[in-house]
Every structure is written in structure tokens, then in C-alpha cells.
Motif scaffolding. Structure first.
Motif, PDB file in Angstrom:
ATOM      1  N   LYS A  31       0.834  -1.212   0.000  1.00 22.54           N
ATOM      2  CA  LYS A  31       0.000   0.000   0.000  1.00 22.54           C
ATOM      3  C   LYS A  31       0.865   1.256   0.000  1.00 22.54           C
ATOM      4  N   PRO A  32       0.256   2.410  -0.298  1.00 23.00           N
ATOM      5  CA  PRO A  32       1.044   3.653  -0.273  1.00 23.00           C
ATOM      6  C   PRO A  32       1.331   4.135   1.151  1.00 23.00           C
ATOM      7  N   TYR A  33       0.751   3.486   2.154  1.00 21.96           N
ATOM      8  CA  TYR A  33       0.909   3.942   3.539  1.00 21.96           C
ATOM      9  C   TYR A  33       1.178   2.738   4.440  1.00 21.96           C
ATOM     10  N   TYR A  39      -4.327   0.772  10.494  1.00 21.82           N
ATOM     11  CA  TYR A  39      -4.445   2.058   9.802  1.00 21.82           C
ATOM     12  C   TYR A  39      -5.726   2.773  10.247  1.00 21.82           C
ATOM     13  N   ASP A  41      -8.171   6.202   9.195  1.00 18.27           N
ATOM     14  CA  ASP A  41      -8.435   7.169   8.137  1.00 18.27           C
ATOM     15  C   ASP A  41      -9.202   8.340   8.754  1.00 18.27           C
ATOM     16  N   ASN A 209       2.900   4.786  15.301  1.00 16.73           N
ATOM     17  CA  ASN A 209       3.790   5.833  14.775  1.00 16.73           C
ATOM     18  C   ASN A 209       5.235   5.681  15.224  1.00 16.73           C
ATOM     19  N   SER A 219       7.124   1.871  -0.024  1.00 18.86           N
ATOM     20  CA  SER A 219       5.686   1.646  -0.221  1.00 18.86           C
ATOM     21  C   SER A 219       5.377   1.393  -1.697  1.00 18.86           C
TER      22      SER A 219
END
Ligand code: FAD
Length: 432
Positions: A31-33, A39, A41, A209, A219
Motif C-alpha cells: 500500500k502507499p501507507y 491504519y 483514516d 507511529n 511503499s
């Protein structure tokens, strides 16, 4: 130290890199993240988890890491959870709150429970979840509540499940718990999750984090090929890397599909592993929450809604003032595929929320998003153990480390992932 290549940047991948000390670790994530299932959102002032999460661990090490990740900015709540059954709200776990079950069902549940306990000494050890439920609760309660929920959440009949996942997850009551709870509130907590923590800001992802700080994350790298003999990985963008030591946190069936030198029986074993997938139907509404529960279980089999969470009851910062964020999980699998029409899923779930009194009307809905999550819960069916043993034997023989919920193919929660990552991180550093 040899370099470490990690597949997947969910909590397990990030935490493995963290425990190695990040140096020499490279993480490849599709994934891009980062975050995987943790996760969160944030949209229009609402925070949505990838399936609402809380941390209920007693482990001091995990608690301290999570607290450090959010600089001690977390909330801690006592659990308040209910069950919805045909217009009735019953506190969780229902087996010790029968007084809220309508008559004549309440008396039928109690009678069948007492009969089953009277016969317990003569019963064989249960080998499937249905037999376990009948022995634990009696047939009437078992069929009305947990068996119905099993078909919704695990997407198959309890007879198809083993008993090795249960542990303390399903409350096994004493005769006193059920008999007293049929007369009135027990005034003691019988749910195994009695207290939990959650980040004040940013959703559950904030607990991840700290592990991502300093990690070397690549990614948009979807693994599509692996040669264990050549120690090479191929990604969907046609790039490839070689590795010295490999840690996989991606789902086992995905990994084995990619391994070009896996023997036929290992490929066959991976192909019979079963897991649920789910839709998250996220409904933002223009009124405060209608009930004070944090999450709720829905037993009616004619409803899609299975577990419902009120996001601002996880942290007040998860929704703007006087508004509510309702996250509804709807489950499917190869056993019972999800409906394909997402608009219809959205419509039905909203109508169910209105019927259950959680949503005033369609007019107050600010937004609805239906998200598909491909990996939910590993299904502990009767094929799992043998297939898993064969796959692990193969991966072990090639020195591949498997860490996390879908790589170890078990019912791992976030604290389990942190502890497994530490174990493997220490091994890789040569400490353990
Ligand atoms: C609905 C739900 C609710 C939950 N609630 C709780 C809770 O309340 N408390 C709790 O402690 N735990 C909870 N859990 C469990 C928790 O989410 C997991 O234990 C944990 O997040 C798993 O982390 P992981 O890194 O092992 O896997 P994942 O988070 O799945 O990470 C795997 C990563 O691999 C990546 N990946 C997959 N395929 C590829 C590929 N081909 N190439 C490259 N990368 C790939 C994925 O994108 C993902 O980022 C819940 C889980 C679910 C599903």
C-alpha cells in the motif's frame, strides 16, 4: 549483522524493524501507507479504524510502548458492550445476563443450560465448536446466540470449527453466573475484555507511529514473486531485490502463491487455508450517539450488520461534537461470499441502524463509505492445523521468519504481534 528484508508494513513488520533497531532493515509494503490493519483514516473530522481497535493487554511492555508512541495521550475506559437480539438489548456476555432475554426464551435457555451441566460429566471432550457450545451453554442458548453469531462472524457453522482458538475468548460461565444472571444484573464484569486503552488522537494508528519512525519503508511494492533458492523477491512494478534474511508478515496464502519453488503439496496446503473478509460500512450522522455502548454484537441472521462500533466512544476526538461515527462490520469468506452490490449493502445497513435505534433517519446521514477489507479473521476450521504445519515446515527449512496475524495464520491481536516481533527481532540481533 546480515541485512533483514521485511514483507509488509503493518504493526508486525514495523515492530520487527523497530526491535532490530531499524539498521539493516528494509520494509516492502504493497500500500502507499503503513499500518496494515491498524491504519486509521481521518475524513471530514471523523476518524475511522480499519475495523475499530482497542488495546486491552495486561502486558506492561506492550502498554509502555503504546503509551510512548502517543506520548501518554490515550484514554482508558471500562468496557461497555451489548448484544442486539430481535429488538432487545442484552448486556455482554449474554450468558450471564439472561434477565434481559425476553420470556419464554429466558426460561428455555436456563432449563437447557442446567440440563447440559447435569450431563457434563458423561460427555466426551468436545472436538468441534458446536459441541463445545452445547456443553458450555445448553442447546437453546447456543443455537440462539453464539451459533447464530458464528454463522455471521466466522461465516460458517460452528460444527466446522475446531476448539483450539477459544481460550478465554468465549466466557464459560458457572451455574451460579447463569442462574443469578437470569434473575437480575450480576454486578460484576464477566467479559474478558474489562478495560482498554485507545489513543486520544489520530485513531489506533497512533500506536504504530513510534515503530515507523526511522524505519526504511518502501511503499507501493506489492510482492508478486519469490525465489527461495536464489533469495530473490520480485514486485509488481517489475523491480527485484535479493535478501539475506527474510521476515514475512503478509498473508500466508499470498506468500506461498508467490514462491516459485514451493512444492505442490505446500501450494495445496496454502490454498485450503480460509479467512474472513469484510465490508466496513462507515456512517457519519448529524446527531449524538443514541446509545452509550462502545461496540455491539448483532445476532439477527437476517441483518448484515454483525459488529457495530461508535467511534467517538473510543475517543471523543474521533467525531465532531454532537455528531456520531458508526462503523459497521459485515463479514464474508469462501464459505459464504459477501454480497457484491455495495450500494445495496450500504442501504440495508443504514435501514438496520434505523431499526435498531442507532440512526435517527436517512435524512441525518452526512456520509456513508463502504470499504472492502480482504483479510479479516483466520478461520479455525478442521483443515487449518495440518495445512499450517506443512507450510511452516517448508518455510522453516528455508529460514523464512513468519511474524503476525496472517503470516502465523492465527488469532493474533496487536499485543501478540508486538511480542512476536520482539521475539524475532531479538533473534535476528542474535540476542536470544
Ligand atoms: C476487524 C478487526 C478488529 C480487530 N480488533 C482488534 C482489537 O480491538 N485489538 C487488538 O489488539 N487487535 C485487533 N485486531 C487484530 C489486529 O488488527 C492485528 O493483530 C494486527 O493489526 C496485525 O498486524 P500484522 O502486521 O500482523 O498484519 P497486517 O496489519 O495485515 O499487515 C500486513 C501488511 O502486509 C501488506 N501486504 C499484504 N500483501 C502484500 C504483498 N503482496 N506485498 C507487500 N505487502 C503486502 C499489507 O498491506 C499490510 O500492510 C483486529 C483485527 C481485525 C481484522
Amino acid at each position: 549483522m546480515k541485512s533483514v528484508t521485511i514483507l509488509g508494513a503493518g504493526l508486525s513488520g514495523l515492530c520487527t524493524s523497530f526491535h532490530v533497531g531499524h539498521e539493516g532493515c528494509e520494509i516492502y509494503e504493497a500500500k502507499p501507507y503503513f499500518g496494515g490493519h491498524i491504519y486509521s483514516d481521518v475524513r471530514e473530522g471523523f476518524t475511522w479504524d480499519d475495523g475499530p481497535h482497542v488495546s486491552y493487554t495486561d502486558n506492561e511492555y506492550v502498554k509502555s510502548l503504546f503509551a510512548k508512541s502517543v506520548k501518554d495521550q490515550y484514554v482508558e475506559y471500562e468496557t461497555y458492550v451489548s448484544n442486539y437480539y430481535r429488538g432487545h438489548w442484552i448486556q455482554h456476555p449474554a450468558q450471564s445476563c439472561l434477565y434481559q432475554v425476553p420470556e419464554p426464551l429466558r426460561s428455555q435457555c436456563l432449563k437447557s443450560f442446567l440440563e447440559s451441566r447435569a450431563q457434563l460429566a458423561t460427555q466426551p471432550k468436545p472436538l468441534n465448536y458446536q459441541d463445545w457450545l452445547y456443553q458450555a451453554f445448553g442447546q437453546v442458548f447456543a443455537e440462539t446466540f453464539p451459533a447464530a453469531y458464528t454463522r455471521k462472524y466466522w461465516t460458517t457453522d460452528p460444527i466446522n470449527l475446531g476448539v483450539d482458538w477459544i481460550g478465554k475468548r468465549v466466557f464459560y460461565p458457572s451455574i451460579e453466573d447463569v442462574s443469578e444472571g437470569a434473575k437480575g444484573p450480576l454486578n460484576r464484569q464477566t467479559y474478558w475484555v474489562n478495560k482498554w486503552r485507545y489513543p486520544s488522537n489520530g485513531g489506533f494508528l497512533s500506536y504504530g507511529n513510534m515503530f515507523a519512525d526511522g524505519a526504511r519503508l518502501h511503499s507501493n511494492k506489492t510482492l508478486v514473486g519469490v525465489s527461495l533458492s536464489k533469495r530473490q523477491l520480485l514486485f509488481s512494478d517489475k523491480s527485484s531485490v535479493s535478501y539475506e534474511r527474510l521476515v514475512s508478515t503478509i498473508p500466508l496464502p499470498t506468500l506461498i502463491k508467490c514462491v516459485e519453488d514451493a512444492p505442490r503439496d505446500v501450494k495445496d496446503a496454502a490454498a485450503i487455508l480460509r479467512c474472513t473478509n469484510f465490508y466496513l460500512v462507515e456512517v457519519a450522522a448529524n446527531h449524538p450517539a443514541k446509545r452509550k455502548e462502545q461496540w455491539m454484537y448483532v445476532y439477527d441472521e437476517d441483518k448484515l450488520s454483525t459488529r457495530i462500533s461508535i467511534m467517538e466512544h473510543f475517543s471523543p476526538n474521533n467525531a465532531p461534537a454532537s455528531k456520531t461515527g458508526i462503523s459497521v462490520e459485515v463479514y464474508g469468506s469462501d464459505y459464504r461470499p459477501l454480497p457484491t452490490d455495495r450500494d445495496e449493502v450500504s442501504r440495508r445497513v443504514q435501514l438496520e441502524l434505523i431499526e435498531m435505534g442507532l440512526l435517527e433517519s436517512l435524512d441525518v446521514v452526512i456520509s456513508v463509505q463502504v470499504r472492502f477489507v480482504p483479510w479479516g479473521n483466520v478461520i479455525y476450521d478442521h483443515n487449518r492445523r495440518t495445512a499450517l504445519d506443512r507450510i511452516n515446515q517448508f518455510l522453516d527449512s528455508h529460514g523464512v521468519f513468519s511474524v503476525g496475524r496472517f503470516a502465523e495464520w492465527g488469532y493474533l491481536m496487536t499485543h501478540d504481534c508486538v511480542l512476536q516481533s520482539k521475539r524475532v527481532g531479538d533473534l535476528l540481533k542474535g540476542k536470544a
